[in-house]
Design a protein around this motif. Structure first.
Motif, PDB file in Angstrom:
ATOM      1  N   CYS A  94      -7.015   4.622  10.982  1.00 11.99           N
ATOM      2  CA  CYS A  94      -5.612   4.942  11.189  1.00 11.99           C
ATOM      3  C   CYS A  94      -4.781   3.717  10.840  1.00 11.99           C
ATOM      4  O   CYS A  94      -5.249   2.579  10.921  1.00 11.99           O
ATOM      5  N   ALA A  95      -3.560   3.979  10.419  1.00 11.73           N
ATOM      6  CA  ALA A  95      -2.676   2.918   9.962  1.00 11.73           C
ATOM      7  C   ALA A  95      -1.250   3.245  10.360  1.00 11.73           C
ATOM      8  O   ALA A  95      -0.899   4.419  10.550  1.00 11.73           O
ATOM      9  N   ALA A  96      -0.436   2.209  10.453  1.00 14.73           N
ATOM     10  CA  ALA A  96       0.953   2.381  10.867  1.00 14.73           C
ATOM     11  C   ALA A  96       1.876   1.600   9.958  1.00 14.73           C
ATOM     12  O   ALA A  96       1.554   0.483   9.530  1.00 14.73           O
ATOM     13  N   SER A  97       3.011   2.203   9.699  1.00 15.13           N
ATOM     14  CA  SER A  97       4.025   1.542   8.890  1.00 15.13           C
ATOM     15  C   SER A  97       5.382   1.726   9.547  1.00 15.13           C
ATOM     16  O   SER A  97       5.729   2.819   9.965  1.00 15.13           O
ATOM     17  N   SER A  98       6.137   0.632   9.600  1.00 13.88           N
ATOM     18  CA  SER A  98       7.473   0.714  10.209  1.00 13.88           C
ATOM     19  C   SER A  98       8.502   1.262   9.224  1.00 13.88           C
ATOM     20  O   SER A  98       9.566   1.711   9.629  1.00 13.88           O
ATOM     21  N   SER A  99       8.170   1.220   7.938  1.00 15.20           N
ATOM     22  CA  SER A  99       9.137   1.670   6.942  1.00 15.20           C
ATOM     23  C   SER A  99       8.422   2.059   5.657  1.00 15.20           C
ATOM     24  O   SER A  99       7.932   1.200   4.935  1.00 15.20           O
ATOM     25  N   VAL A 100       8.335   3.340   5.413  1.00  8.19           N
ATOM     26  CA  VAL A 100       7.724   3.807   4.174  1.00  8.19           C
ATOM     27  C   VAL A 100       8.450   5.068   3.743  1.00  8.19           C
ATOM     28  O   VAL A 100       8.653   5.977   4.536  1.00  8.19           O
ATOM     29  N   ILE A 101       8.852   5.097   2.483  1.00  8.55           N
ATOM     30  CA  ILE A 101       9.538   6.279   1.988  1.00  8.55           C
ATOM     31  C   ILE A 101       8.518   7.366   1.652  1.00  8.55           C
ATOM     32  O   ILE A 101       7.335   7.081   1.442  1.00  8.55           O
ATOM     33  N   ASN A 102       8.989   8.593   1.597  1.00 12.42           N
ATOM     34  CA  ASN A 102       8.077   9.731   1.435  1.00 12.42           C
ATOM     35  C   ASN A 102       7.193   9.595   0.190  1.00 12.42           C
ATOM     36  O   ASN A 102       6.013   9.946   0.221  1.00 12.42           O
ATOM     37  N   SER A 103       7.755   9.096  -0.880  1.00 14.83           N
ATOM     38  CA  SER A 103       6.992   9.002  -2.121  1.00 14.83           C
ATOM     39  C   SER A 103       5.875   7.963  -2.050  1.00 14.83           C
ATOM     40  O   SER A 103       5.015   7.916  -2.927  1.00 14.83           O
ATOM     41  N   GLN A 104       5.889   7.130  -1.020  1.00 15.67           N
ATOM     42  CA  GLN A 104       4.897   6.047  -0.899  1.00 15.67           C
ATOM     43  C   GLN A 104       3.948   6.220   0.276  1.00 15.67           C
ATOM     44  O   GLN A 104       3.144   5.333   0.552  1.00 15.67           O
ATOM     45  N   VAL A 105       3.995   7.356   0.978  1.00 12.92           N
ATOM     46  CA  VAL A 105       3.171   7.495   2.181  1.00 12.92           C
ATOM     47  C   VAL A 105       1.680   7.462   1.864  1.00 12.92           C
ATOM     48  O   VAL A 105       0.872   7.162   2.735  1.00 12.92           O
ATOM     49  N   ARG A 106       1.310   7.768   0.643  1.00 10.04           N
ATOM     50  CA  ARG A 106      -0.103   7.778   0.259  1.00 10.04           C
ATOM     51  C   ARG A 106      -0.599   6.406  -0.197  1.00 10.04           C
ATOM     52  O   ARG A 106      -1.786   6.246  -0.496  1.00 10.04           O
ATOM     53  N   ASN A 107       0.271   5.448  -0.218  1.00 11.12           N
ATOM     54  CA  ASN A 107      -0.050   4.109  -0.693  1.00 11.12           C
ATOM     55  C   ASN A 107      -0.478   3.236   0.479  1.00 11.12           C
ATOM     56  O   ASN A 107       0.326   2.896   1.345  1.00 11.12           O
ATOM     57  N   SER A 108      -1.718   2.837   0.513  1.00 12.08           N
ATOM     58  CA  SER A 108      -2.238   2.062   1.643  1.00 12.08           C
ATOM     59  C   SER A 108      -1.536   0.711   1.784  1.00 12.08           C
ATOM     60  O   SER A 108      -1.490   0.149   2.878  1.00 12.08           O
ATOM     61  N   GLU A 109      -0.957   0.216   0.704  1.00 18.95           N
ATOM     62  CA  GLU A 109      -0.285  -1.089   0.771  1.00 18.95           C
ATOM     63  C   GLU A 109       1.007  -1.020   1.574  1.00 18.95           C
ATOM     64  O   GLU A 109       1.568  -2.057   1.923  1.00 18.95           O
ATOM     65  N   MET A 110       1.479   0.176   1.851  1.00 22.70           N
ATOM     66  CA  MET A 110       2.696   0.323   2.638  1.00 22.70           C
ATOM     67  C   MET A 110       2.430   0.200   4.141  1.00 22.70           C
ATOM     68  O   MET A 110       3.370   0.181   4.932  1.00 22.70           O
ATOM     69  N   TYR A 111       1.169   0.139   4.546  1.00 20.05           N
ATOM     70  CA  TYR A 111       0.822   0.123   5.960  1.00 20.05           C
ATOM     71  C   TYR A 111       0.393  -1.273   6.375  1.00 20.05           C
ATOM     72  O   TYR A 111      -0.527  -1.851   5.796  1.00 20.05           O
ATOM     73  N   TYR A 112       1.069  -1.783   7.381  1.00 19.08           N
ATOM     74  CA  TYR A 112       0.816  -3.159   7.808  1.00 19.08           C
ATOM     75  C   TYR A 112      -0.232  -3.227   8.910  1.00 19.08           C
ATOM     76  O   TYR A 112      -1.003  -4.186   8.982  1.00 19.08           O
ATOM     77  N   TYR A 113      -0.255  -2.214   9.765  1.00 15.73           N
ATOM     78  CA  TYR A 113      -1.173  -2.230  10.908  1.00 15.73           C
ATOM     79  C   TYR A 113      -2.320  -1.258  10.663  1.00 15.73           C
ATOM     80  O   TYR A 113      -2.105  -0.117  10.257  1.00 15.73           O
ATOM     81  N   TRP A 114      -3.530  -1.745  10.938  1.00  8.76           N
ATOM     82  CA  TRP A 114      -4.727  -0.933  10.710  1.00  8.76           C
ATOM     83  C   TRP A 114      -5.636  -1.014  11.924  1.00  8.76           C
ATOM     84  O   TRP A 114      -5.784  -2.065  12.549  1.00  8.76           O
TER      85      TRP A 114
END
Length: 124
Positions: A94-114
């Motif tokens: 599981c991963a968490a992101s404080s700010s990711v646009i819809n077009s980038q939700v599939r991009n693992s680099e957008m998630y800071y917490y794992w």
């Protein structure tokens, strides 16, 4: 901090539910996602859920079989996995992101917490 659990052994056609508990008081503001990594394969997107009421997203390979949901009161995100297939075998993160646009939700680099992975093994 993210803590995933719920993995285990299953047979094809079975169901499993993964849970990921998060610490902190701002859970409801984060986009939460599940990724998975099978042996000798790259990590891949599985599902994501935006903060409250923001929508859900799925990989084509799991659409119609997996359901992501969240309980903001419990700081927990879930992945209900139905009709499991052997190709679903992987470590699930599981991963968490404080700010990711819809077009980038599939991009693992957008998630800071794992969180640490939880292993799902599906036999045929």
């Amino acid at each position: 901090q993210l803590q995933a659990c719920g993995g285990g052994l299953a047979q094809a056609g079975d169901s499993l539910r993964l849970s990921c508990a998060a610490s902190g008081r701002t859970f409801s503001t984060y986009t939460m996602a599940w990724f998975r990594q099978a042996p000798e394969k790259e990590r891949e997107f599985v599902a994501a859920i935006k903060r409250s009421g923001g929508g859900t997203f799925y990989a084509d390979s799991v659409k119609g079989r997996f359901t992501i949901s969240r309980d903001n009161a419990k700081n927990t995100v879930y992945l209900q996995m139905d009709m499991l297939k052997p190709e679903d075998t992987a470590d699930y993160y599981c991963a968490a992101s404080s700010s990711v646009i819809n077009s980038q939700v599939r991009n693992s680099e957008m998630y800071y917490y794992w969180g640490r992975g939880t292993l799902v093994t599906v036999s045929s």
